[in-house]
Design an enzyme around this catalytic site. Structure first.
Site, mmCIF file in Angstrom:
data_model
loop_
_atom_site.group_PDB
_atom_site.id
_atom_site.type_symbol
_atom_site.label_atom_id
_atom_site.label_comp_id
_atom_site.label_asym_id
_atom_site.label_seq_id
_atom_site.Cartn_x
_atom_site.Cartn_y
_atom_site.Cartn_z
ATOM 1 N N ASP A 190 -8.938 10.528 -3.024
ATOM 2 C CA ASP A 190 -7.904 11.021 -2.094
ATOM 3 C C ASP A 190 -7.325 12.385 -2.481
ATOM 4 O OD1 ASP A 190 -6.432 10.303 0.332
ATOM 5 O OD2 ASP A 190 -4.649 10.273 -0.928
ATOM 6 N N SER A 220 -6.795 12.090 6.815
ATOM 7 C CA SER A 220 -6.503 10.680 6.564
ATOM 8 C C SER A 220 -7.379 9.781 7.444
ATOM 9 C CB SER A 220 -5.032 10.400 6.858
ATOM 10 O OG SER A 220 -4.230 11.213 6.037
ATOM 11 N N CYS A 241 -10.578 9.403 7.471
ATOM 12 C CA CYS A 241 -11.794 10.047 7.972
ATOM 13 C C CYS A 241 -12.947 9.961 6.974
ATOM 14 C CB CYS A 241 -11.508 11.494 8.352
ATOM 15 S SG CYS A 241 -10.487 11.620 9.830
ATOM 16 N N LYS A 254 1.372 11.528 -2.093
ATOM 17 C CA LYS A 254 1.363 12.662 -1.171
ATOM 18 C C LYS A 254 2.536 13.616 -1.438
ATOM 19 C CE LYS A 254 -2.284 11.111 0.382
ATOM 20 N NZ LYS A 254 -3.090 10.984 1.563
ATOM 21 N N ARG A 273 -4.147 -1.740 4.193
ATOM 22 C CA ARG A 273 -4.645 -1.067 2.989
ATOM 23 C C ARG A 273 -4.831 -2.039 1.826
ATOM 24 N NH1 ARG A 273 -5.170 4.938 3.107
ATOM 25 N NH2 ARG A 273 -4.579 5.380 5.245
ATOM 26 N N HIS A 329 -6.286 17.524 -0.703
ATOM 27 C CA HIS A 329 -6.534 16.181 -0.158
ATOM 28 C C HIS A 329 -8.041 15.930 -0.180
ATOM 29 C CE1 HIS A 329 -5.730 13.267 3.461
ATOM 30 N NE2 HIS A 329 -5.721 12.619 2.320
ATOM 31 N N TYR A 356 6.415 2.007 2.639
ATOM 32 C CA TYR A 356 4.986 2.092 2.909
ATOM 33 C C TYR A 356 4.291 3.270 2.234
ATOM 34 C CZ TYR A 356 0.569 1.365 5.004
ATOM 35 O OH TYR A 356 -0.758 1.096 5.154
ATOM 36 N N ARG A 367 2.340 6.504 7.338
ATOM 37 C CA ARG A 367 3.132 7.696 7.045
ATOM 38 C C ARG A 367 3.848 8.160 8.294
ATOM 39 N NH1 ARG A 367 0.642 11.799 6.730
ATOM 40 N NH2 ARG A 367 -1.480 11.049 7.005
HETATM 41 P P1 GTP Z 1 -7.061 7.976 3.663
HETATM 42 O O1 GTP Z 1 -6.939 6.976 2.583
HETATM 43 O O2 GTP Z 1 -6.156 7.713 4.822
HETATM 44 O O3 GTP Z 1 -6.908 9.390 3.195
HETATM 45 O O4 GTP Z 1 -8.525 7.767 4.348
HETATM 46 P P2 GTP Z 1 -10.022 8.144 3.872
HETATM 47 O O5 GTP Z 1 -10.321 9.559 4.225
HETATM 48 O O6 GTP Z 1 -10.233 7.725 2.473
HETATM 49 O O7 GTP Z 1 -10.911 7.256 4.873
HETATM 50 P P3 GTP Z 1 -11.809 5.959 4.572
HETATM 51 O O8 GTP Z 1 -12.988 6.242 3.695
HETATM 52 O O9 GTP Z 1 -10.930 4.848 4.169
HETATM 53 O O10 GTP Z 1 -12.389 5.679 6.035
HETATM 54 C C1 GTP Z 1 -11.572 5.482 7.162
HETATM 55 C C2 GTP Z 1 -12.340 4.786 8.248
HETATM 56 O O11 GTP Z 1 -13.495 5.548 8.595
HETATM 57 C C3 GTP Z 1 -12.837 3.409 7.830
HETATM 58 O O12 GTP Z 1 -12.653 2.514 8.895
HETATM 59 C C4 GTP Z 1 -14.307 3.626 7.558
HETATM 60 O O13 GTP Z 1 -15.061 2.459 7.793
HETATM 61 C C5 GTP Z 1 -14.668 4.749 8.518
HETATM 62 N N1 GTP Z 1 -15.784 5.564 7.979
HETATM 63 C C6 GTP Z 1 -15.884 6.086 6.734
HETATM 64 N N2 GTP Z 1 -17.062 6.729 6.546
HETATM 65 C C7 GTP Z 1 -17.730 6.620 7.723
HETATM 66 C C8 GTP Z 1 -19.014 7.074 8.182
HETATM 67 O O14 GTP Z 1 -19.802 7.717 7.464
HETATM 68 N N3 GTP Z 1 -19.335 6.775 9.468
HETATM 69 C C9 GTP Z 1 -18.496 6.067 10.295
HETATM 70 N N4 GTP Z 1 -18.904 5.813 11.529
HETATM 71 N N5 GTP Z 1 -17.289 5.607 9.889
HETATM 72 C C10 GTP Z 1 -16.910 5.883 8.632
HETATM 73 C C1 SPV Z 2 -3.313 9.189 3.891
HETATM 74 O O1 SPV Z 2 -2.652 8.930 4.911
HETATM 75 O O2 SPV Z 2 -3.957 10.256 3.757
HETATM 76 C C2 SPV Z 2 -3.366 8.208 2.790
HETATM 77 C C3 SPV Z 2 -2.500 7.042 2.855
HETATM 78 O O3 SPV Z 2 -4.093 8.423 1.835
HETATM 79 S S1 SPV Z 2 -0.880 7.369 2.335
HETATM 80 O O4 SPV Z 2 -0.789 7.142 0.893
HETATM 81 O O5 SPV Z 2 0.014 6.436 3.045
HETATM 82 O O6 SPV Z 2 -0.524 8.741 2.619
HETATM 83 MN MN MN Z 3 -5.321 10.341 2.123
#
Ligand code: GTP
Ligand code: SPV
Ligand code: MN
Length: 621
Positions: free
Chosen positions: A306, A281, A283, A239, A398, A259, A230, A91
């Site tokens: 999400d 994002s 996290c 979003k 992704r 979110h 993207y 993004r």
């Molecule tokens: P968006 O799709 O961008 O909104 O991201 P998201 O909030 O869904 O994050 P996602 O669950 O994909 O995790 C992002 C990164 O954080 C990944 O590399 C995970 O492996 C890592 N992660 C997620 N949960 C944990 C956790 O409990 N501990 C640690 N150390 N890392 C984590």
């Molecule tokens: C984020 O960045 O919070 C995402 C990926 O979930 S995107 O759809 O590119 O915004």
């Molecule tokens: Mn997101």
């Protein structure tokens, strides 16, 4: 399963597909499309019906164009790998605009542009932008079609990759056009990769433009996006609509567009709880949404990963739906140990973007397996070996997969009436200061917690990874209006909830606190179930808490269950340590942040800040 053999002459000028029984085309949509044809000057127009056949044809087209390649069907059935342009991997917050008549209505956290000026600028940018390409007309629904909470939209795009992505992420095609024909209002969204083709010009694999715009007109509820294919820049239902435009609808109509992930948690007792959690994002939302709990007898089921839309139901309860229909998840870090449910979901029918390819035609990314394969083709298409000194997959690579493929999907995930929310969780990525879990004193204190979340930046958007920034409610890049008004809306929502049945509890979590050696103190992932256990103990009144200046913490003797964890006393202490001096310094930072909202900051948040300072000073003595 392999692709049918097909001639490739259709890559430049595909003929419109004839659907068996085309949905009636609403006159207002037709009219809008015809105006756009004049502006964008595409070679052809194709109304997307959402059929499996159509998806197949589009995927073939993309393979022929070199945008995607099919993975080994024996290893990853009907799955594809896309490699984006190197400049089009995340993004772009600096190119995301909120155009309101008055700058103050966009607020200090958004890039504001005056609508008339922006329209004039975009008119030049978009003129002829689709020359040599097909314009796809893509009706979509956010939320279960027919739900009182469902909202509709139509996106035009010149990217078949974006069409198939919308097909996974939303309810797309004729099914969504039907309610629009019946009179449902719809949000228009215009998307072009911004790469018109001259007659006979050969296309590149990932057309895009160095100049990018992701533009929102919240007052007229329109979206215009240029130059990127993207994720959040291009799948405008996500979003741009379901958060930025929907947050404005939600403000006006009295609900919340957030979110947030949504899960159903069932402890051994059998009574189910529904939780909503907002993390910035990359996290941990997808991971928490698909959690495999480490505690015996516990079950976590997925509703959304999400975005959540929340409202007060006719029963007075806080309800929520996931408006999406698929997952656009972060690949790196997703492995059998961390997120086996995601790995199971990705068995086939998946589009991967910017991951690495193995020599036998499967995918790989950092964290998929403990050991990297000896040889890969990296996300740029270059040779890669473990000593390359660079990641094989882009950090923001992704997967795009249907929610239906998720083995942990909850039976009620697409209930048109939503699920009743028992608790709200805020989180961020904080190496220091913020404890593993803390409970807000009440709703207003919870709003203060949400408003003051700070998190280290990730690769999901441009910027310096690791840099700490305020990301209130994990909505910094996604609120379509003044964030100060957004805080006020949350406070007001709480007042309405208080008049009804029950106000959900609010918690803050941090999976990412680090020890002196720089490694994570908490094992995370499935072990986060231990934190859920504590929260549910708080909800049902079975677990005590100890007061701290920042909120209620687990007690030492009857707190987080750490049985069987390899966690020493020191680490446990550090995970829950609240340093009043450090929080006082943070309070100063929060004060500055709040000041940026001027008279749009609700007085209640100033009051919460002063209460926090008083409690912190008392703790120092
Ligand atoms: P968006 O799709 O961008 O909104 O991201 P998201 O909030 O869904 O994050 P996602 O669950 O994909 O995790 C992002 C990164 O954080 C990944 O590399 C995970 O492996 C890592 N992660 C997620 N949960 C944990 C956790 O409990 N501990 C640690 N150390 N890392 C984590
Ligand atoms: C984020 O960045 O919070 C995402 C990926 O979930 S995107 O759809 O590119 O915004
Ligand atoms: Mn997101």
């Amino acid at each position: 399963m392999t692709l049918l053999d097909r001639t490739t002459d259709s890559t430049t000028t595909p003929a419109p597909l004839s659907a068996a029984a085309p949905a009636p085309r609403p006159a207002d949509v037709e009219h809008w499309v015809s105006d756009l044809v004049d502006l964008l000057q595409p070679d052809a127009v194709q109304w997307v019906d959402g059929s499996t056949r159509e998806r197949h044809d589009l995927l073939q087209l993309l393979v022929a164009a070199g945008t995607i390649e099919q993975l080994n069907p024996d290893l990853r059935p009907y799955s594809f790998l896309a490699r984006s342009a190197e400049s089009d991997v995340a993004r772009l917050e600096s190119r995301t605009f909120i155009c309101t008549e008055h700058e103050a209505d966009a607020g200090p956290t958004n890039n504001w542009r005056e609508p008339t000026a922006m329209r004039a600028e975009l008119d030049t940018v978009f003129r002829g932008a689709m020359k040599g390409r097909t314009m796809y007309v893509v009706p979509f629904a956010m939320g279960p079609i027919g739900s009182p909470m469902a909202r509709y939209g139509v996106q035009v795009t010149d990217s078949p990759y974006v069409v198939v992505s919308i097909g996974t992420m939303t309810r797309m095609g004729d099914a969504a056009l039907a309610p629009i024909s019946a009179g449902a209002s719809w949000v228009p969204a215009v998307h072009s990769v911004g790469a018109p083709l001259a007659h006979g010009e050969h296309d590149v694999a990932w057309p895009c433009n160095d100049t990018k715009y992701i533009v929102h007109y919240p007052e007229t509820r329109e979206i215009w996006s240029f130059g990127s294919a993207y994720g959040g820049n291009a799948i405008l239902a996500k979003k741009a609509y379901a958060l930025r435009i929907a947050s404005v609808m939600a403000r006006d109509e009295g609900w919340l567009a957030e979110h947030m992930l949504l899960i159903k948690v069932t402890p051994p007792s059998g009574r189910a709880y529904h939780l909503a959690a907002a993390f910035p994002s990359a996290c941990g939302k997808t991971n928490m949404a698909m959690m495999t709990p480490s505690l015996p007898g516990w079950k976590v089921e997925t509703i959304g990963d999400d975005i959540a839309w929340l409202w007060i139901g006719s029963d007075g309860r806080l309800r929520a739906i996931n408006p999406e229909a698929g997952f656009f998840g972060v690949a790196p870090g997703t492995g059998v140990r961390t997120n086996p449910t995601a790995i199971d979901s990705l068995w086939g029918n998946t589009i991967f973007t910017n991951v690495a390819r193995t020599d036998d035609g499967d995918v790989w990314w950092e964290g998929l397996t403990d050991q990297a394969p000896a040889h890969l083709t990296d996300w740029r298409g270059e040779e890669w070996t473990p000593d390359a000194g660079r990641p094989a997959a882009h950090p923001n690579s992704r997967f795009t997969v249907s929610a239906r493929q998720c083995p942990s999907i909850a039976g009620d995930w697409d209930d048109p009436e939503g699920v009743v929310i028992d608790a709200i969780i805020f989180g961020g990525r904080r190496a220091s200061n913020v404890p593993l879990v803390v409970e807000a004193r009440d709703w207003d204190h919870g709003v203060f917690m949400g408003a003051t979340i700070a998190s280290e930046q990730t690769a999901a958007a441009e910027g310096t990874v690791g840099e700490l920034r305020r990301d209130p409610f994990a909505m910094l890049p996604f609120a379509g209006y003044n964030m100060g008004d957004y805080f006020a809306h949350w406070l007001d929502f709480g007042r309405r909830l208080r008049r009804s049945a029950r106000v959900p509890r609010v918690f803050q979590v941090n999976w990412f606190r680090k020890g002196a050696d720089g490694s994570f103190l908490w094992p995370g992932f499935g072990e986060n179930a231990r934190v859920l256990e504590w929260m549910i103990g708080r909800l049902d009144g079975s677990l005590p808490a100890s007061e701290s200046p920042i909120g209620a913490l687990p007690t030492r003797s009857n707190g987080i269950n750490v049985d069987g964890l390899d966690l020493d006393e020191e680490a446990l202490d550090e995970l829950f340590r609240v340093d009043p001096a450090a929080f006082l310094a943070e309070a100063d930072d929060v004060e500055q942040f709040f000041a940026s909202f001027d008279d749009r900051l609700p007085g209640e948040l100033d009051r919460q800040l002063e209460l926090l300072r008083t409690r912190l000073r008392a703790a120092i003595g």
